[in-house]
Scaffold this motif. Structure first.
Motif, PDB file in Angstrom:
ATOM      1  N   CYS A 122      34.313  31.478  52.991  1.00 39.32           N
ATOM      2  CA  CYS A 122      34.733  32.060  51.714  1.00 39.32           C
ATOM      3  C   CYS A 122      34.195  33.469  51.499  1.00 39.32           C
ATOM      4  CB  CYS A 122      34.281  31.176  50.556  1.00 39.32           C
ATOM      5  SG  CYS A 122      32.501  31.232  50.250  1.00 39.32           S
ATOM      6  N   ILE A 178      40.297  30.949  45.567  1.00 39.83           N
ATOM      7  CA  ILE A 178      40.040  30.260  44.312  1.00 39.83           C
ATOM      8  C   ILE A 178      41.325  30.184  43.479  1.00 39.83           C
ATOM      9  CG2 ILE A 178      38.819  30.432  42.109  1.00 39.83           C
ATOM     10  CD1 ILE A 178      36.445  31.599  43.678  1.00 39.83           C
ATOM     11  N   GLN A 185      27.745  27.156  47.665  1.00 37.44           N
ATOM     12  CA  GLN A 185      28.050  27.158  46.242  1.00 37.44           C
ATOM     13  C   GLN A 185      29.555  27.076  46.004  1.00 37.44           C
ATOM     14  OE1 GLN A 185      25.727  27.012  43.664  1.00 37.44           O
ATOM     15  NE2 GLN A 185      27.619  26.506  42.568  1.00 37.44           N
ATOM     16  N   PHE A 186      30.314  27.789  46.826  1.00 40.05           N
ATOM     17  CA  PHE A 186      31.779  27.767  46.740  1.00 40.05           C
ATOM     18  C   PHE A 186      32.299  26.337  46.896  1.00 40.05           C
ATOM     19  CE2 PHE A 186      35.810  27.786  49.106  1.00 40.05           C
ATOM     20  CZ  PHE A 186      36.617  28.551  48.278  1.00 40.05           C
ATOM     21  N   GLN A 221      30.732  23.545  46.316  1.00 42.22           N
ATOM     22  CA  GLN A 221      30.377  22.745  45.150  1.00 42.22           C
ATOM     23  C   GLN A 221      31.267  23.086  43.948  1.00 42.22           C
ATOM     24  OE1 GLN A 221      25.962  22.212  44.606  1.00 42.22           O
ATOM     25  NE2 GLN A 221      25.892  23.577  46.373  1.00 42.22           N
ATOM     26  N   ASP A 222      31.740  24.320  43.893  1.00 39.05           N
ATOM     27  CA  ASP A 222      32.585  24.743  42.771  1.00 39.05           C
ATOM     28  C   ASP A 222      34.024  24.257  42.924  1.00 39.05           C
ATOM     29  OD1 ASP A 222      30.416  26.030  41.639  1.00 39.05           O
ATOM     30  OD2 ASP A 222      30.953  28.004  42.429  1.00 39.05           O
ATOM     31  N   VAL A 223      34.598  24.401  44.133  1.00 37.36           N
ATOM     32  CA  VAL A 223      36.022  24.090  44.304  1.00 37.36           C
ATOM     33  C   VAL A 223      36.269  22.622  44.651  1.00 37.36           C
ATOM     34  CG1 VAL A 223      36.586  26.463  44.941  1.00 37.36           C
ATOM     35  CG2 VAL A 223      36.060  24.813  46.732  1.00 37.36           C
ATOM     36  N   ARG A 224      35.229  21.913  45.123  1.00 35.22           N
ATOM     37  CA  ARG A 224      35.303  20.463  45.327  1.00 35.22           C
ATOM     38  C   ARG A 224      36.421  20.041  46.273  1.00 35.22           C
ATOM     39  NH1 ARG A 224      30.567  18.807  43.718  1.00 35.22           N
ATOM     40  NH2 ARG A 224      31.323  16.698  43.307  1.00 35.22           N
ATOM     41  N   LYS A 234      37.972  35.532  48.996  1.00 41.40           N
ATOM     42  CA  LYS A 234      37.467  34.449  48.157  1.00 41.40           C
ATOM     43  C   LYS A 234      38.244  34.327  46.852  1.00 41.40           C
ATOM     44  CE  LYS A 234      33.193  32.962  45.879  1.00 41.40           C
ATOM     45  NZ  LYS A 234      31.772  33.312  45.650  1.00 41.40           N
ATOM     46  N   GLU A 235      38.513  35.433  46.203  1.00 42.44           N
ATOM     47  CA  GLU A 235      39.231  35.403  44.935  1.00 42.44           C
ATOM     48  C   GLU A 235      40.621  34.790  45.105  1.00 42.44           C
ATOM     49  OE1 GLU A 235      40.831  38.493  41.461  1.00 42.44           O
ATOM     50  OE2 GLU A 235      39.538  39.211  43.081  1.00 42.44           O
ATOM     51  N   GLU A 262      26.442  31.381  49.660  1.00 38.52           N
ATOM     52  CA  GLU A 262      27.690  31.562  48.924  1.00 38.52           C
ATOM     53  C   GLU A 262      28.708  30.492  49.313  1.00 38.52           C
ATOM     54  OE1 GLU A 262      31.193  34.960  48.292  1.00 38.52           O
ATOM     55  OE2 GLU A 262      29.448  35.386  49.566  1.00 38.52           O
TER      56      GLU A 262
END
Length: 441
Positions: free
Chosen positions: A262, A280, A316-317, A319-322, A276-277, A313
């Motif tokens: 990412c 997402i 964390q990515f 964990q955020d996008v699952r 990355k943007e 990063e």
């Protein structure tokens, strides 16, 4: 002549093995599952990464033991390993009697005749040639099968050798794809799995535009129960394609979307066309439009330019996008790739350590996903009786064969392999789930 085939690597490789088997069958050659007692053993290899190369070499050495014991006569190596290391296979593995490259699968019959006649076969055809339309002897169970719609790859990711092994991207003509699909439907295939290195690019080389969104509805009109998609590239997914996936009931709400990383700098170094943007935003669009969507991806740790901050990063990515499913691989520099010459990377041990950490992150995400399924009723494709668990085993839309987990369930009646049944999820078990057959009176 009696021949036994061993197919290693991906589903696309399996299709090539199935085609070679059909050519042998049509030539009057006897095919047998067991290697011992065969005149020739054909090993269709993968040569993509170190672990695949090791598996191929170990398989050759195992067959060499049978050859020395007199159980088999000859060994013929085909596929990506032989394409990548053409002369080296013959010189470094003297037990091998012949090699075929990925452009010469259709030469299997004369190659077999040659090795049995004492010839050291070495054939490497044009890997960029149009795809030959060949029949198959399917190796999958009756109820599911693969439909390869294209060959090769034009993405040229910096870490990847596939374009040099499989050639440029070539789509099959739509009429040929539909003809084969109709044949698979008549053979009883209930789950059709669409495969290519990149199915989202389908048609652009033949028709000047992407044609997957047109192909899929035509496949859904055939007598399949499920249609599963492997692999879609993020930058090629269009609003039209998302709409088709959301609208067509037979298309499983499961998307295999390899992102690899990412971090923007890592993605640029790898010659990936998304950032990355954009990833997402795409994940948001997919989840908004396709309720219940299960995402699968591939991730590489230790890539060039992945410093500690980039790795954190990535964690964390995730964990955020699952993302529900992920294959995680430590980076190994592959000779002949642009990335192998890059110096900004960690050593192999650190890449492996990071891969283990990402697996831990993904395991927690997968456990949360499995927990969320408790009490729900899902449609399951039964794959038969599992003696170890003393129950039945199968898959829902969220589990693709061979790469994801399975669902173990009990039933008071007999359930046949290939039957679709409702199963109520009751528990989790080491990353998989268990349940009970659920049927209303």
């Amino acid at each position: 002549m009696t021949v036994s085939f061993i197919s290693l690597g991906c589903a696309k490789n399996m299709v090539n093995t199935e085609q070679m088997m059909a050519l042998c069958r049509d030539a009057g050659i006897t095919l047998q599952e067991e290697q011992a007692g065969a005149d020739v053993v054909v090993i269709n290899t993968c040569g993509f990464i170190d672990s695949a190369k090791s598996e191929a070499i170990d398989t050759v050495l195992a067959m060499a033991e049978l050859k020395e014991a007199g159980s088999i006569q000859k060994i013929l190596v085909t596929g990506c390993l032989s394409q990548r290391y053409q002369q080296e296979v013959l010189t470094e593995l003297p037990e091998v009697d012949g090699v075929l490259g990925t452009g010469s699968y259709s030469d299997i019959v004369p190659a077999l005749q040659g090795v049995l006649a004492g010839e050291q076969v070495c054939r490497f055809g044009n890997i960029h040639a149009p795809i030959e339309e060949l029949d198959r002897v399917r190796l999958t169970p009756d109820y599911y099968g693969y439909l390869r719609i294209a060959e090769g790859c034009d993405n040229h990711c910096a870490y990847c050798v596939i374009p040099s092994l499989r050639g440029k991207y070539r789509s099959r003509k739509m009429e040929d794809v539909l003809t084969e699909a109709e044949k698979l439907a008549k053979e009883g295939v209930r789950e059709l799995i669409i495969i290519a290195q990149d199915i989202t690019r389908y048609g652009i080389d033949l028709y000047g535009e992407r044609k997957l969104a047109e192909l899929l509805p035509a496949l859904c009109r055939m007598d399949f129960h499920w249609v599963r998609l492997h692999y879609l590239y993020p930058d090629e997914i269009t609003p039209e394609l998302i709409e088709v996936i959301a609208r067509e009931e037979k298309i499983l709400k499961y998307i295999d979307l390899p992102i690899q990383h990412c971090n923007d700098q890592v993605l640029r170094a790898m010659n990936r066309r998304s950032n990355k943007e954009e990833l997402i935003e795409l994940f948001g669009q997919l989840r908004d439009r396709i309720p219940g969507l299960v995402l699968r991806t591939s991730l590489i740790t230790g890539l060039p330019y992945e410093d500690e901050a980039a790795f954190e990063e990535l964690c964390q990515f995730l964990q955020d996008v699952r993302i529900e499913r992920a294959g995680v691989f430590p980076y190994s520099p592959e000779e002949g790739t642009a990335a192998a010459k890059m110096l900004n990377r960690v050593d192999t041990a650190e890449a492996e350590r990071r891969a283990e950490l990402v697996v831990d992150v993904q395991s927690r995400i997968m456990d949360d996903f499995n927990e969320s399924r408790l009490g729900t009723v899902v449609e399951v494709l039964c794959e038969g009786w599992d003696a170890q668990s003393m129950g039945y085993v199968g898959r829902s839309y969220a589990e693709s064969p061979d790469i994801d987990g399975r669902i173990y369930f009990s039933a008071e009646r007999e359930v046949a392999a290939g039957e679709f049944v409702p199963v109520r999820i009751t528990d989790t078990m080491d990353g998989e789930v268990t349940g009970q057959l659920w049927e209303e009176n």
